[in-house]
Design an enzyme around this catalytic site. Structure first.
Site, PDB file in Angstrom:
ATOM      1  NE  ARG A   1      32.694  40.164  23.954  1.00 16.68           N
ATOM      2  CZ  ARG A   1      34.041  40.458  24.545  1.00 16.68           C
ATOM      3  NH1 ARG A   1      34.318  41.613  25.933  1.00 16.68           N
ATOM      4  NH2 ARG A   1      34.760  41.411  23.636  1.00 16.68           N
TER       5      ARG A   1
ATOM      6  NE  ARG B   1      38.442  36.317  29.473  1.00 13.67           N
ATOM      7  CZ  ARG B   1      38.670  37.303  29.151  1.00 13.67           C
ATOM      8  NH1 ARG B   1      37.053  38.231  29.157  1.00 13.67           N
ATOM      9  NH2 ARG B   1      39.025  37.924  28.670  1.00 13.67           N
TER      10      ARG B   1
ATOM     11  CG  HIS C   1      34.004  41.030  32.894  1.00 11.98           C
ATOM     12  ND1 HIS C   1      32.664  41.492  32.684  1.00 11.98           N
ATOM     13  CD2 HIS C   1      35.125  41.818  32.887  1.00 11.98           C
ATOM     14  CE1 HIS C   1      33.697  41.923  32.107  1.00 11.98           C
ATOM     15  NE2 HIS C   1      35.033  42.630  32.240  1.00 11.98           N
TER      16      HIS C   1
ATOM     17  CG  ASP D   1      37.124  50.129  31.104  1.00 12.26           C
ATOM     18  OD1 ASP D   1      36.775  49.569  32.760  1.00 12.26           O
ATOM     19  OD2 ASP D   1      38.237  49.860  30.374  1.00 12.26           O
TER      20      ASP D   1
ATOM     21  CD  GLU E   1      33.540  44.624  35.408  1.00 11.99           C
ATOM     22  OE1 GLU E   1      34.576  43.711  35.600  1.00 11.99           O
ATOM     23  OE2 GLU E   1      33.010  44.567  34.498  1.00 11.99           O
TER      24      GLU E   1
HETATM   25  O1  TA6 Z   1      36.363  45.295  33.469  1.00 18.26           O
HETATM   26  C1  TA6 Z   1      35.827  45.719  31.767  1.00 18.26           C
HETATM   27  C2  TA6 Z   1      37.251  45.667  30.952  1.00 18.26           C
HETATM   28  O2  TA6 Z   1      38.554  45.379  31.847  1.00 18.26           O
HETATM   29  C3  TA6 Z   1      37.295  46.353  30.123  1.00 18.26           C
HETATM   30  O3  TA6 Z   1      38.580  47.312  29.921  1.00 18.26           O
HETATM   31  C4  TA6 Z   1      37.142  45.237  28.530  1.00 18.26           C
HETATM   32  O4  TA6 Z   1      37.205  46.033  28.119  1.00 18.26           O
HETATM   33  C5  TA6 Z   1      36.487  44.004  28.522  1.00 18.26           C
HETATM   34  O5  TA6 Z   1      36.992  44.128  30.214  1.00 18.26           O
HETATM   35  C6  TA6 Z   1      35.943  43.178  28.268  1.00 18.26           C
HETATM   36  O6  TA6 Z   1      37.512  42.538  28.212  1.00 18.26           O
HETATM   37  P1  TA6 Z   1      37.176  41.744  27.390  1.00 18.26           P
HETATM   38  O7  TA6 Z   1      39.067  40.672  27.190  1.00 18.26           O
HETATM   39  O8  TA6 Z   1      36.406  40.370  27.500  1.00 18.26           O
HETATM   40  O9  TA6 Z   1      36.664  41.876  25.557  1.00 18.26           O
END
Ligand code: TA6
Length: 284
Positions: free
Chosen positions: A70, A92, A156, A199, A258
């Site tokens: 994260r 990832r 991301h 988002d 992103e």
């Molecule tokens: O890029 C935004 C997103 O797709 C959000 O909708 C979101 O919840 C996030 O990425 C993080 O996703 P993750 O699977 O890493 O919790």
């Protein structure tokens, strides 16, 4: 296995190590320090000399194979979000191979990671990371199969900010949003600010977005190429609390901007051809 010996890497300013049990390469050169893990080909930090880290990493992140990190720059590939399972693709949570390390003529450092051994439906991925006066990433996807493939993807990037309520994103217009999101508030004269969960999957013609972090007194430029989509994300209060790998208050100090190809911006790759998604991150 790594084809470089430890002395060869050290001569290039690259130090192999570990963070919470996952392998990492620590890079230091005249411009910056950075940390990159082959797990996910994940850039964890990028700190230009004399500055604070441009990237954000959660205190609560998993550092465990099978779970995503994260923060930093997760590579979402070969799909974005819930277009497949697992969410945001396999890249990832895969161990990539570090196939090339070199010092460039300008003394910046390049590492290239590949997922070639794990072709996914005939697609392979290669990520070039250059650490210099800017942090540049190029994610190249090649279609080795005999039929066309549809790719969605994202670099991301989680950016560190001082105080999200004093942050604005420059370069996005309400018109860049899909019809269903056109009424999203907090856009004013080319500035997106944060007052709620955000988002947004947008399609801006503008290839440069700027994070204006007034609390820290710094601006970060985020350039995109080969990218039809820009995604901006901050989970705000309730979603932060709901995520086990995200601190309740951590939404205050991060924002994701992103470079992507997602939703209406997916890429078609015909057999034998390739596509490259790029981002370049620098302080203004
Ligand atoms: O890029 C935004 C997103 O797709 C959000 O909708 C979101 O919840 C996030 O990425 C993080 O996703 P993750 O699977 O890493 O919790």
């Amino acid at each position: 296995m790594n084809k470089y010996t430890l002395p060869a890497l050290e001569k290039m300013g690259i130090r192999p190590g570990a963070r919470h049990g996952l392998p990492v390469y620590h890079i230091e050169n005249p411009y910056a320090e950075a940390e990159i893990s082959p797990y996910g080909a994940h850039v964890l930090s990028y700190t230009p000399k004399g500055e604070k880290d441009l990237l954000w990493l959660s205190e609560k992140s998993w550092f465990e194979e099978g779970k995503p990190i994260r923060g930093g720059i997760p590579v979402c590939w070969p799909w974005f979000s819930d277009a497949g399972t697992p969410k945001h693709g396999i890249a990832r949570i895969a161990m990539w191979e570090m196939e090339t390390a070199r010092v460039e003529a300008d003394m910046s450092t390049t590492l290239i990671f590949s997922l070639d051994r794990q072709a996914f439906c005939g697609l392979t991925a290669r990520l070039l990371v250059n650490v210099g006066p800017a942090l540049s990433l190029a994610l190249r996807t090649k279609n080795h199969s005999t039929s066309s493939r549809t790719l969605s993807e994202a670099l991301h990037t989680y950016f560190a900010v001082k105080d999200i309520t004093k942050v604005s994103i420059l370069g996005l217009e309400q018109d860049d949003l899909p019809e269903s999101e056109k009424l999203f508030p907090n856009f004013r004269k080319g500035r997106l600010t944060f007052r709620q969960e955000t988002d947004l999957v947008c399609y801006p013609d503008e290839k440069t977005l700027v994070i204006d972090d007034q609390g820290a007194g710094r601006k970060i430029r985020v350039e995109r190429a080969g990218s039809a989509t820009a995604v901006v994300w901050n989970p705000w209060i309730a979603k932060s609390k709901a995520m086990p790998d995200f601190g309740d208050d951590e939404y205050k100090t991060m924002v994701c901007v992103e470079a992507a190809n997602a939703r209406d911006g997916v890429v078609g790759i015909i057999p034998g051809s390739a596509h490259t998604l790029r981002t370049r991150i620098s302080l203004i």
